[in-house]
Design a protein around this motif. Structure first.
Motif, PDB file in Angstrom:
ATOM      1  N   THR A   1       0.825  -1.213   0.000  1.00 40.89           N
ATOM      2  CA  THR A   1       0.000   0.000   0.000  1.00 40.89           C
ATOM      3  C   THR A   1       0.856   1.258   0.000  1.00 40.89           C
ATOM      4  O   THR A   1       0.377   2.336  -0.363  1.00 40.89           O
ATOM      5  N   GLN A   2       2.129   1.115   0.371  1.00 38.40           N
ATOM      6  CA  GLN A   2       3.018   2.277   0.431  1.00 38.40           C
ATOM      7  C   GLN A   2       3.895   2.422  -0.805  1.00 38.40           C
ATOM      8  O   GLN A   2       4.781   3.277  -0.849  1.00 38.40           O
ATOM      9  N   LEU A   3       3.664   1.587  -1.808  1.00 35.84           N
ATOM     10  CA  LEU A   3       4.332   1.779  -3.100  1.00 35.84           C
ATOM     11  C   LEU A   3       3.710   2.976  -3.809  1.00 35.84           C
ATOM     12  O   LEU A   3       2.499   3.203  -3.725  1.00 35.84           O
ATOM     13  N   GLU A   4       4.534   3.710  -4.525  1.00 36.97           N
ATOM     14  CA  GLU A   4       4.033   4.899  -5.224  1.00 36.97           C
ATOM     15  C   GLU A   4       3.088   4.530  -6.365  1.00 36.97           C
ATOM     16  O   GLU A   4       2.153   5.270  -6.671  1.00 36.97           O
ATOM     17  N   THR A   5       3.336   3.388  -6.997  1.00 37.36           N
ATOM     18  CA  THR A   5       2.467   2.933  -8.081  1.00 37.36           C
ATOM     19  C   THR A   5       2.183   1.449  -7.919  1.00 37.36           C
ATOM     20  O   THR A   5       3.005   0.697  -7.369  1.00 37.36           O
ATOM     21  N   TRP A   6       1.030   1.034  -8.408  1.00 39.55           N
ATOM     22  CA  TRP A   6       0.642  -0.380  -8.401  1.00 39.55           C
ATOM     23  C   TRP A   6       0.657  -0.937  -9.814  1.00 39.55           C
ATOM     24  O   TRP A   6       0.075  -0.332 -10.726  1.00 39.55           O
ATOM     25  N   GLU A   7       1.312  -2.066  -9.971  1.00 43.06           N
ATOM     26  CA  GLU A   7       1.197  -2.814 -11.219  1.00 43.06           C
ATOM     27  C   GLU A   7      -0.079  -3.650 -11.171  1.00 43.06           C
ATOM     28  O   GLU A   7      -0.653  -3.886 -10.101  1.00 43.06           O
ATOM     29  N   GLU A   8      -0.502  -4.140 -12.332  1.00 42.37           N
ATOM     30  CA  GLU A   8      -1.748  -4.919 -12.368  1.00 42.37           C
ATOM     31  C   GLU A   8      -1.622  -6.202 -11.555  1.00 42.37           C
ATOM     32  O   GLU A   8      -2.595  -6.644 -10.939  1.00 42.37           O
ATOM     33  N   TYR A   9      -0.440  -6.806 -11.553  1.00 40.31           N
ATOM     34  CA  TYR A   9      -0.227  -8.023 -10.778  1.00 40.31           C
ATOM     35  C   TYR A   9       0.896  -7.812  -9.776  1.00 40.31           C
ATOM     36  O   TYR A   9       1.921  -7.203 -10.099  1.00 40.31           O
ATOM     37  N   ASN A  10       0.694  -8.319  -8.570  1.00 42.73           N
ATOM     38  CA  ASN A  10       1.744  -8.341  -7.554  1.00 42.73           C
ATOM     39  C   ASN A  10       1.849  -9.761  -7.011  1.00 42.73           C
ATOM     40  O   ASN A  10       0.985 -10.221  -6.265  1.00 42.73           O
ATOM     41  N   TYR A  11       2.889 -10.471  -7.441  1.00 47.17           N
ATOM     42  CA  TYR A  11       3.158 -11.824  -6.973  1.00 47.17           C
ATOM     43  C   TYR A  11       4.049 -11.777  -5.740  1.00 47.17           C
ATOM     44  O   TYR A  11       4.979 -10.962  -5.659  1.00 47.17           O
ATOM     45  N   MET A  12       3.782 -12.675  -4.804  1.00 53.58           N
ATOM     46  CA  MET A  12       4.609 -12.786  -3.597  1.00 53.58           C
ATOM     47  C   MET A  12       4.769 -14.260  -3.272  1.00 53.58           C
ATOM     48  O   MET A  12       3.948 -15.088  -3.655  1.00 53.58           O
ATOM     49  N   ALA A  13       5.827 -14.608  -2.547  1.00 55.67           N
ATOM     50  CA  ALA A  13       6.032 -16.000  -2.155  1.00 55.67           C
ATOM     51  C   ALA A  13       6.923 -16.096  -0.936  1.00 55.67           C
ATOM     52  O   ALA A  13       7.853 -15.307  -0.763  1.00 55.67           O
ATOM     53  N   GLY A  14       6.605 -17.083  -0.101  1.00 55.32           N
ATOM     54  CA  GLY A  14       7.523 -17.457   0.962  1.00 55.32           C
ATOM     55  C   GLY A  14       8.587 -18.380   0.411  1.00 55.32           C
ATOM     56  O   GLY A  14       9.772 -18.224   0.691  1.00 55.32           O
ATOM     57  N   GLU A  15       8.160 -19.346  -0.417  1.00 56.50           N
ATOM     58  CA  GLU A  15       9.104 -20.267  -1.042  1.00 56.50           C
ATOM     59  C   GLU A  15       8.416 -20.995  -2.192  1.00 56.50           C
ATOM     60  O   GLU A  15       7.205 -21.229  -2.160  1.00 56.50           O
ATOM     61  N   ILE A  16       9.207 -21.347  -3.206  1.00 55.91           N
ATOM     62  CA  ILE A  16       8.712 -22.095  -4.350  1.00 55.91           C
ATOM     63  C   ILE A  16       9.389 -23.461  -4.353  1.00 55.91           C
ATOM     64  O   ILE A  16      10.622 -23.557  -4.366  1.00 55.91           O
ATOM     65  N   LEU A  17       8.576 -24.523  -4.337  1.00 60.91           N
ATOM     66  CA  LEU A  17       9.104 -25.888  -4.276  1.00 60.91           C
ATOM     67  C   LEU A  17       8.233 -26.804  -5.126  1.00 60.91           C
ATOM     68  O   LEU A  17       7.033 -26.565  -5.282  1.00 60.91           O
TER      69      LEU A  17
END
Length: 321
Positions: free
Chosen positions: A220-236
């Motif tokens: 929410t504190q980013l100056e701009t938002w992209e259409e998608y925001n991916y996040m991950a703890g880990e990929i396995l």
């Protein structure tokens, strides 16, 4: 422009509650205000020394929604509303929330209820996700109409890591799930078993619900938002997770590998089997590649959040202490 006055729709439970808590925790670092929209009267949410008032609303009444959003001068709405297959009330609730907000002068950001795999990617196999498509189409239309004064983002976190905690016998084992429902997904460590779609080599991306709240709060504190925001703890891969589970639990797991045909045979036409069908459909979607990771985990790079990994989570709730 960063979010300053944020409304979380559906923030009294499940992933919505985690996002509210993430925002309240972030108030130690950022200056913003938070309200929670709820269908029912509830006490204020208190966390990390801050409070968020819970405001009862009727999602079928645009004028009352507009009044609340205008009263609090909301600029950002994060929706965590949930629904069932063919649930028109769920579809209209998000639509009404958006339409009401568009009449509020301060409003400029909207995050629809995603927080899993991309709806447009998985909806071909999983009926529930078809309910999520109309709001995305509406958001794109608004963006075309207001390119300089409106932005939206679809927050995707893969599978909640918390489901790996199902059935643990720690004294406070219920906390493994956070505010989420209690059930196993693919892996049932309490039974030392795994019900795997395909050969187990498809990648799953896991994010702990508590960390999803932190990621979204910082976003929410980013100056701009992209259409998608991916996040991950880990990929396995699922086989990687099996090995980690066996290592932490100190025993071999009973692993069942399922073909697409075997999974399809589990789907029931009975209406009351909708929830069970949802999980089977999601397993088929994994085999069909609809859950494949199509984008980089950009949010991990954009914000300062150090999420928990799978081994750390397993050791917390299943390791020998």
């Amino acid at each position: 422009m960063r979010s300053q006055r944020i409304a979380v729709a559906g923030g009294t439970g499940k992933i919505g509650r985690h996002i509210v808590e993430g925002l309240l925790e972030a108030k130690h670092r950022h200056s913003f205000e938070i309200i929670v929209l709820s269908r029912s009267q509830s006490p204020d949410i208190s966390y990390a020394g801050f409070n968020a008032p819970v405001i009862p609303v009727d999602y079928q009444d645009q004028s009352s929604l507009q009044k609340v959003l205008n009263e609090f001068q909301i600029d950002t709405i994060i929706s965590t509303l949930a629904g069932q297959p063919a649930d028109l009330v769920y579809i209209t609730s998000q639509e009404n929330l958006l339409r009401a907000a568009l009449s509020v002068p301060s409003f400029r950001r909207f995050a629809p209820s995603e927080f899993a795999i991309e709806s447009e990617q998985i909806s071909a196999s999983v009926n529930l996700y078809q309910n999520k498509l109309p709001i995305i189409q509406s958001l794109r239309q608004v963006k075309q109409q207001r390119p300089d004064s409106f932005e939206f983002s679809l927050f995707e976190c893969g599978v909640f890591m918390n489901y790996l905690g199902y059935g643990n016998t720690r004294p406070e084992g219920h906390k493994a799930h956070g505010h989420l429902a209690h059930f196993p997904y693919i892996f049932d460590l309490s039974k030392r078993s795994a019900d795997i779609p395909g050969d187990g080599e498809k990648e799953i991306w896991y994010t702990r619900a508590e960390d999803v709240g932190k990621f979204v709060a910082e976003a929410t504190q980013l100056e701009t938002w992209e259409e998608y925001n991916y996040m991950a703890g880990e990929i396995l891969t699922m086989n990687d997770v099996v090995r980690l589970c066996e290592d932490v639990c100190g025993t071999e797991f009973n692993v069942k590998y399922n073909s697409r045909e075997e999974l399809a045979a589990r789907i029931s036409p009975a209406p009351e089997k909708g929830r069970a069908n949802f999980f089977v459909e999601s397993l088929i979607a994994i085999i069909d590649g609809e859950c494949d990771i199509k984008r980089p985990m950009d949010l991990n790079k954009l914000v300062d959040v150090q999420p928990m990994g799978v081994r750390q989570y397993l050791e917390q709730w299943w390791g020998s202490h």
